[in-house]
Scaffold this motif. Structure first.
Motif, PDB file in Angstrom:
ATOM      1  N   ILE A  25       0.876  -1.163   0.000  1.00  0.00           N
ATOM      2  CA  ILE A  25       0.000   0.000   0.000  1.00  0.00           C
ATOM      3  C   ILE A  25       0.915   1.215   0.000  1.00  0.00           C
ATOM      4  O   ILE A  25       1.819   1.309   0.835  1.00  0.00           O
ATOM      5  N   ALA A  47      -8.342  -0.346   1.783  1.00  0.00           N
ATOM      6  CA  ALA A  47      -8.076  -1.662   2.370  1.00  0.00           C
ATOM      7  C   ALA A  47      -8.889  -1.877   3.643  1.00  0.00           C
ATOM      8  O   ALA A  47      -9.233  -3.013   3.981  1.00  0.00           O
ATOM      9  N   ALA A  58      -1.960  -6.678   4.939  1.00  0.00           N
ATOM     10  CA  ALA A  58      -1.341  -5.737   3.999  1.00  0.00           C
ATOM     11  C   ALA A  58       0.054  -5.380   4.488  1.00  0.00           C
ATOM     12  O   ALA A  58       0.429  -5.677   5.624  1.00  0.00           O
TER      13      ALA A  58
END
Length: 126
Positions: free
Chosen positions: A4, A13, A50
């Motif tokens: 990200i 997200a 993530a």
């Protein structure tokens, strides 16, 4: 897992995430960056969802972003994806409390310090 790289990507997200509950596990509140001994990390209930670490950048910046005069450890410090320490973080989800947490490891000499902070969407900035 693609990193990200922007505030918008991080917000996206988190979109649709369940409402977090107060945490009663060994992690505690973690409102600001907290040192967290490895034995307190609840591995069984955590899932990495993530990363904010860009593998193409060998040495990410150590510059912090505090436009409102906050400090690194402030619970209301902004979460600025391309600035320290966020540019070295992974994003984790706790199955018990539905919170998302940021985690990175601080290295200094012989010291290894795992740090954790709850990911408060209201604190995400560009």
């Amino acid at each position: 897992m693609a990193p990200i790289q922007t505030a918008a990507e991080l917000r996206q997200a988190l979109a649709g995430a369940s409402t977090p509950r107060a945490c009663t596990c060994a992690l505690g509140a973690c409102a600001g960056w907290e040192s967290l001994a490895e034995y307190r990390w609840e591995t069984r209930q955590m899932t990495q969802v993530a990363t904010l670490r860009d593998p193409a950048i060998e040495e990410p910046t150590l510059e912090e972003r505090h436009p409102n005069g906050t400090r690194y450890e402030s619970p209301d410090a902004p979460i600025a994806v391309q600035f320290f320490p966020y540019n070295r973080c992974d994003v984790w989800h706790c199955a018990l409390c539905n919170r998302h947490l940021l985690r990175y490891t601080e290295f200094g000499g012989y010291n290894v310090d795992h740090r954790v902070r709850v990911l408060a969407p209201d604190n995400i900035i560009d």
